[in-house]
Design an enzyme around this catalytic site. Structure first.
Site, PDB file in Angstrom:
ATOM      1  N   ARG A 160       0.823  -1.226   0.000  1.00 52.71           N
ATOM      2  CA  ARG A 160       0.000   0.000   0.000  1.00 52.71           C
ATOM      3  C   ARG A 160       0.854   1.273   0.000  1.00 52.71           C
ATOM      4  NH1 ARG A 160      -3.079  -3.644  -0.806  1.00 52.71           N
ATOM      5  NH2 ARG A 160      -5.180  -3.920   0.027  1.00 52.71           N
ATOM      6  N   SER A 211     -11.063  -0.949   2.587  1.00 56.80           N
ATOM      7  CA  SER A 211     -10.407  -1.033   3.906  1.00 56.80           C
ATOM      8  C   SER A 211     -10.090   0.377   4.384  1.00 56.80           C
ATOM      9  CB  SER A 211      -9.097  -1.811   3.809  1.00 56.80           C
ATOM     10  OG  SER A 211      -9.313  -3.124   3.381  1.00 56.80           O
ATOM     11  N   GLU A 222      -5.727   3.929   5.488  1.00 56.83           N
ATOM     12  CA  GLU A 222      -5.400   3.725   4.071  1.00 56.83           C
ATOM     13  C   GLU A 222      -6.111   4.780   3.237  1.00 56.83           C
ATOM     14  OE1 GLU A 222      -5.866  -0.300   2.162  1.00 56.83           O
ATOM     15  OE2 GLU A 222      -7.028   0.856   0.713  1.00 56.83           O
TER      16      GLU A 222
HETATM   17  P1  FAD Z   1      -9.022   8.368  -5.843  1.00 56.75           P
HETATM   18  O1  FAD Z   1      -9.710   8.120  -4.553  1.00 56.75           O
HETATM   19  O2  FAD Z   1      -9.698   9.223  -6.836  1.00 56.75           O
HETATM   20  O3  FAD Z   1      -7.582   8.952  -5.524  1.00 56.75           O
HETATM   21  C1  FAD Z   1      -6.754   8.306  -4.585  1.00 56.75           C
HETATM   22  C2  FAD Z   1      -5.493   9.149  -4.344  1.00 56.75           C
HETATM   23  O4  FAD Z   1      -4.701   9.214  -5.524  1.00 56.75           O
HETATM   24  C3  FAD Z   1      -5.795  10.603  -3.989  1.00 56.75           C
HETATM   25  O5  FAD Z   1      -4.816  11.033  -3.083  1.00 56.75           O
HETATM   26  C4  FAD Z   1      -5.667  11.332  -5.316  1.00 56.75           C
HETATM   27  O6  FAD Z   1      -5.320  12.693  -5.141  1.00 56.75           O
HETATM   28  C5  FAD Z   1      -4.561  10.562  -5.987  1.00 56.75           C
HETATM   29  N1  FAD Z   1      -4.680  10.471  -7.442  1.00 56.75           N
HETATM   30  C6  FAD Z   1      -5.745   9.981  -8.144  1.00 56.75           C
HETATM   31  N2  FAD Z   1      -5.469   9.976  -9.452  1.00 56.75           N
HETATM   32  C7  FAD Z   1      -4.213  10.455  -9.593  1.00 56.75           C
HETATM   33  C8  FAD Z   1      -3.352  10.676 -10.709  1.00 56.75           C
HETATM   34  N3  FAD Z   1      -3.703  10.388 -11.965  1.00 56.75           N
HETATM   35  N4  FAD Z   1      -2.121  11.171 -10.469  1.00 56.75           N
HETATM   36  C9  FAD Z   1      -1.723  11.459  -9.210  1.00 56.75           C
HETATM   37  N5  FAD Z   1      -2.488  11.289  -8.127  1.00 56.75           N
HETATM   38  C10 FAD Z   1      -3.714  10.790  -8.308  1.00 56.75           C
HETATM   39  N6  FAD Z   1      -7.512  -1.072  -2.776  1.00 56.75           N
HETATM   40  C11 FAD Z   1      -6.649  -2.131  -2.829  1.00 56.75           C
HETATM   41  O7  FAD Z   1      -5.426  -1.933  -2.911  1.00 56.75           O
HETATM   42  N7  FAD Z   1      -7.101  -3.412  -2.775  1.00 56.75           N
HETATM   43  C12 FAD Z   1      -8.408  -3.715  -2.687  1.00 56.75           C
HETATM   44  O8  FAD Z   1      -8.770  -4.888  -2.647  1.00 56.75           O
HETATM   45  C13 FAD Z   1      -9.346  -2.630  -2.652  1.00 56.75           C
HETATM   46  N8  FAD Z   1     -10.669  -2.871  -2.531  1.00 56.75           N
HETATM   47  C14 FAD Z   1     -11.546  -1.842  -2.484  1.00 56.75           C
HETATM   48  C15 FAD Z   1     -12.905  -2.136  -2.376  1.00 56.75           C
HETATM   49  C16 FAD Z   1     -13.852  -1.117  -2.320  1.00 56.75           C
HETATM   50  C17 FAD Z   1     -15.316  -1.461  -2.203  1.00 56.75           C
HETATM   51  C18 FAD Z   1     -13.427   0.240  -2.387  1.00 56.75           C
HETATM   52  C19 FAD Z   1     -14.436   1.349  -2.361  1.00 56.75           C
HETATM   53  C20 FAD Z   1     -12.063   0.544  -2.470  1.00 56.75           C
HETATM   54  C21 FAD Z   1     -11.115  -0.497  -2.526  1.00 56.75           C
HETATM   55  N9  FAD Z   1      -9.725  -0.255  -2.622  1.00 56.75           N
HETATM   56  C22 FAD Z   1      -8.842  -1.304  -2.693  1.00 56.75           C
HETATM   57  C23 FAD Z   1      -9.212   1.140  -2.634  1.00 56.75           C
HETATM   58  C24 FAD Z   1      -9.279   1.815  -4.035  1.00 56.75           C
HETATM   59  O9  FAD Z   1     -10.053   1.058  -4.923  1.00 56.75           O
HETATM   60  C25 FAD Z   1      -7.894   2.017  -4.628  1.00 56.75           C
HETATM   61  O10 FAD Z   1      -7.085   2.773  -3.774  1.00 56.75           O
HETATM   62  C26 FAD Z   1      -7.942   2.698  -6.000  1.00 56.75           C
HETATM   63  O11 FAD Z   1      -6.681   2.606  -6.622  1.00 56.75           O
HETATM   64  C27 FAD Z   1      -8.377   4.162  -5.910  1.00 56.75           C
HETATM   65  O12 FAD Z   1      -8.600   4.656  -7.218  1.00 56.75           O
HETATM   66  P2  FAD Z   1      -9.411   6.005  -7.455  1.00 56.75           P
HETATM   67  O13 FAD Z   1      -9.230   6.397  -8.874  1.00 56.75           O
HETATM   68  O14 FAD Z   1     -10.791   5.844  -6.995  1.00 56.75           O
HETATM   69  O15 FAD Z   1      -8.597   6.978  -6.499  1.00 56.75           O
HETATM   70  N1  EPU Z   2     -11.277 -10.995  10.244  1.00 59.57           N
HETATM   71  C1  EPU Z   2     -11.865 -11.003  11.478  1.00 59.57           C
HETATM   72  N2  EPU Z   2     -13.178 -10.636  11.536  1.00 59.57           N
HETATM   73  C2  EPU Z   2     -13.903 -10.324  10.446  1.00 59.57           C
HETATM   74  C3  EPU Z   2     -13.294 -10.307   9.185  1.00 59.57           C
HETATM   75  C4  EPU Z   2     -11.946 -10.658   9.099  1.00 59.57           C
HETATM   76  O1  EPU Z   2     -11.239 -11.307  12.489  1.00 59.57           O
HETATM   77  O2  EPU Z   2     -15.090 -10.045  10.591  1.00 59.57           O
HETATM   78  C5  EPU Z   2      -9.863 -11.394  10.160  1.00 59.57           C
HETATM   79  C6  EPU Z   2      -9.738 -12.872   9.764  1.00 59.57           C
HETATM   80  O3  EPU Z   2      -8.661 -13.416  10.490  1.00 59.57           O
HETATM   81  C7  EPU Z   2      -9.388 -12.794   8.289  1.00 59.57           C
HETATM   82  C8  EPU Z   2      -8.551 -11.530   8.264  1.00 59.57           C
HETATM   83  O4  EPU Z   2      -9.200 -10.646   9.168  1.00 59.57           O
HETATM   84  O5  EPU Z   2      -8.645 -13.911   7.877  1.00 59.57           O
HETATM   85  C9  EPU Z   2      -8.371 -10.893   6.890  1.00 59.57           C
HETATM   86  O6  EPU Z   2      -9.652 -10.534   6.358  1.00 59.57           O
HETATM   87  P1  EPU Z   2      -9.872 -10.410   4.779  1.00 59.57           P
HETATM   88  O7  EPU Z   2      -9.419 -11.656   4.106  1.00 59.57           O
HETATM   89  O8  EPU Z   2     -11.270  -9.969   4.564  1.00 59.57           O
HETATM   90  O9  EPU Z   2      -8.850  -9.318   4.283  1.00 59.57           O
HETATM   91  P2  EPU Z   2      -8.327  -7.962   4.934  1.00 59.57           P
HETATM   92  O10 EPU Z   2      -6.965  -8.194   5.497  1.00 59.57           O
HETATM   93  O11 EPU Z   2      -9.317  -7.363   5.835  1.00 59.57           O
HETATM   94  C10 EPU Z   2      -7.053  -7.180   2.787  1.00 59.57           C
HETATM   95  C11 EPU Z   2      -6.955  -5.905   2.018  1.00 59.57           C
HETATM   96  C12 EPU Z   2      -8.128  -5.788   1.057  1.00 59.57           C
HETATM   97  C13 EPU Z   2      -8.039  -6.955   0.076  1.00 59.57           C
HETATM   98  C14 EPU Z   2      -8.140  -8.263   0.870  1.00 59.57           C
HETATM   99  C15 EPU Z   2      -7.958  -9.485  -0.010  1.00 59.57           C
HETATM  100  C16 EPU Z   2      -5.767  -4.283   3.355  1.00 59.57           C
HETATM  101  C17 EPU Z   2      -5.849  -3.082   4.214  1.00 59.57           C
HETATM  102  N3  EPU Z   2      -6.926  -4.766   2.919  1.00 59.57           N
HETATM  103  O12 EPU Z   2      -8.208  -7.075   3.590  1.00 59.57           O
HETATM  104  O13 EPU Z   2      -8.010  -4.575   0.327  1.00 59.57           O
HETATM  105  O14 EPU Z   2      -9.077  -6.901  -0.871  1.00 59.57           O
HETATM  106  O15 EPU Z   2      -7.095  -8.299   1.893  1.00 59.57           O
HETATM  107  O16 EPU Z   2      -6.630  -9.656  -0.335  1.00 59.57           O
HETATM  108  O17 EPU Z   2      -4.671  -4.774   3.078  1.00 59.57           O
HETATM  109  C18 EPU Z   2      -8.588  -2.266   0.379  1.00 59.57           C
HETATM  110  O18 EPU Z   2      -7.365  -2.041   0.406  1.00 59.57           O
HETATM  111  O19 EPU Z   2      -9.443  -1.347   0.333  1.00 59.57           O
HETATM  112  C19 EPU Z   2      -9.037  -3.656   0.384  1.00 59.57           C
HETATM  113  C20 EPU Z   2     -10.326  -4.005   0.387  1.00 59.57           C
END
Ligand code: FAD
Ligand code: EPU
Length: 332
Positions: free
Chosen positions: A156, A224, A320
């Site tokens: 991240r 997250s 995050e």
């Molecule tokens: P924005 O929110 O629009 O911008 C994010 C940041 O980047 C801001 O600081 C912005 O100023 C900057 N920025 C945006 N575009 C540019 C650019 N072109 N140049 C320079 N700076 C820029 N993240 C994960 O890593 N793994 C996951 O599994 C994951 N799951 C998600 C699930 C859900 C339901 C949601 C809502 C979010 C999740 N995220 C996850 C977080 C998110 O999807 C990512 O961080 C994504 O890359 C953000 O993209 P965005 O275009 O929406 O960014």
């Molecule tokens: N857990 C609990 N209680 C719950 C849910 C989860 O204790 O109710 C514990 C369990 O031990 C489980 C662990 O948390 O095994 C991990 O949970 P999960 O697999 O849902 O993943 P996470 O660590 O919460 C991370 C990323 C996600 C990514 C998933 C899958 C971060 C901050 N988040 O979540 O990214 O999609 O793994 O790889 O690293 C995001 O960044 O926005 C995001 C959604």
């Protein structure tokens, strides 16, 4: 004034003073010349940004599009404009027989934001496939290409959150994907699949994510809320003496990652809400807007969770999600 409600996935009813849409890279030089000395926020799809209150500045919205690809014997190469949708790219590459992105299916956001926090899920981080990133350097008004190695990708994290923070507008991401792709299935529940194809992985990731994570179109959220903390073995062992089943993933010989969801769950926050912002029942690492939530509620809940985790586990949770107030980023 411009409404930000539909421009960020948390869906708070905040406003911004003005908005500029970037649809062509030629707009960047004049736009940033005009914005010199003024307050602005770069925005993609707003899935990692929460507008806690009205933003007293200009939103620079990235709508750059276009994809080019070529190949040699061993690799596919994709040059993707930064305003393209990440998930659409995952789907289109899969349909063309270009593999590697399938574990990162259904992550919202633009391609340009993906390198910033090195998006990751189910054992894959995007940095692995990034050959280089092109950005517009705001200070020098020039386009610069930086190699994937120089992006300093970590969990991240990347150079764009550090040395290049607020200096770079990412315009294009150049990917290099091996034709001999190895399916990544070490993470549960992908490890339950027998000899899966990339399409099987994609389908399973979409299924699991749809079950676990709230859909931002129905329930505002930004994924997250906190990063999973990386702690020393000694810190981890201290927690283990109190909770022998604490889940963890070893990073190296000195550090382990503990799921923040588990820490928050232990403290009983699931389903707890504050002024319309709730800790999600299925995934406590995700804070959601119940519809009538506001930035005050989010800050109160997020700060309370952070303090509780610190007092109970001596772990300092780091958000995050980018929190944006009247004048830019706000700390928890
Ligand atoms: P924005 O929110 O629009 O911008 C994010 C940041 O980047 C801001 O600081 C912005 O100023 C900057 N920025 C945006 N575009 C540019 C650019 N072109 N140049 C320079 N700076 C820029 N993240 C994960 O890593 N793994 C996951 O599994 C994951 N799951 C998600 C699930 C859900 C339901 C949601 C809502 C979010 C999740 N995220 C996850 C977080 C998110 O999807 C990512 O961080 C994504 O890359 C953000 O993209 P965005 O275009 O929406 O960014
Ligand atoms: N857990 C609990 N209680 C719950 C849910 C989860 O204790 O109710 C514990 C369990 O031990 C489980 C662990 O948390 O095994 C991990 O949970 P999960 O697999 O849902 O993943 P996470 O660590 O919460 C991370 C990323 C996600 C990514 C998933 C899958 C971060 C901050 N988040 O979540 O990214 O999609 O793994 O790889 O690293 C995001 O960044 O926005 C995001 C959604």
């Amino acid at each position: 004034m411009i409404s930000l409600k539909e421009l960020h996935t948390f869906g708070f009813d905040s406003l911004a003073e003005s908005l500029i849409e970037i649809v062509h890279r030629d707009q960047l030089v004049p736009t940033f010349r005009t914005l010199k000395g003024q307050q602005y926020y770069l925005l993609g799809e707003g899935s990692n940004s929460v507008f806690l209150e009205d933003y007293l500045g200009t939103i620079v919205l990235n709508k750059l599009t276009g994809i080019q690809r070529h190949q040699d014997d061993a690799f596919f190469y994709l040059s993707v404009a930064s305003g393209e949708s990440w998930h659409d790219l995952v789907k289109s590459t899969l349909s063309m027989g270009i593999y590697g992105f399938e574990n990162l299916a259904l992550i919202p956001g633009t391609v340009g934001a993906a390198p910033i926090q090195n998006i990751g899920a189910y054992g894959v981080e995007i940095g692995t496939f990034i050959e280089s990133v092109e950005y517009f350097d705001i200070d020098s008004s020039s386009f610069i290409v930086i190699s994937g190695d120089d992006c300093k990708f970590e969990y991240r994290d990347s150079i764009f959150k550090n040395a290049l923070f607020q200096k770079a507008v990412i315009t294009q991401v150049n990917f290099k994907l091996p034709k001999q792709n190895v399916v990544e299935q070490t993470y549960a529940p992908l490890n339950q699949l027998a000899d899966p194809s990339p399409l099987d992985i994609f389908n399973e990731v979409v299924k699991v994510r749809s079950e676990k994570l709230p859909d931002p179109k129905k329930l505002g959220n930004a994924g997250s809320f906190y990063k999973n903390p990386i702690v020393t073995i000694k810190q981890f062992e201290n927690i283990q003496t109190r909770y022998d089943s604490v889940p963890h993933f070893r990073i190296d010989n000195s550090n382990v990652k503990i799921p923040a969801a588990w820490l928050i769950d232990q403290l009983g926050y699931k389903g707890k809400s504050c002024l319309g912002v709730k800790c999600h029942e299925r995934q406590p690492l995700v804070l959601v807007n119940e519809g009538n939530g506001n930035g005050k509620g989010l800050l109160m809940l997020a700060r309370k969770i952070k303090l509780d985790v610190s007092q109970n586990f001596s772990i300092d949770l780091e958000n995050e999600v980018r929190l944006v107030g009247n004048n830019g980023l706000v700390n928890l």
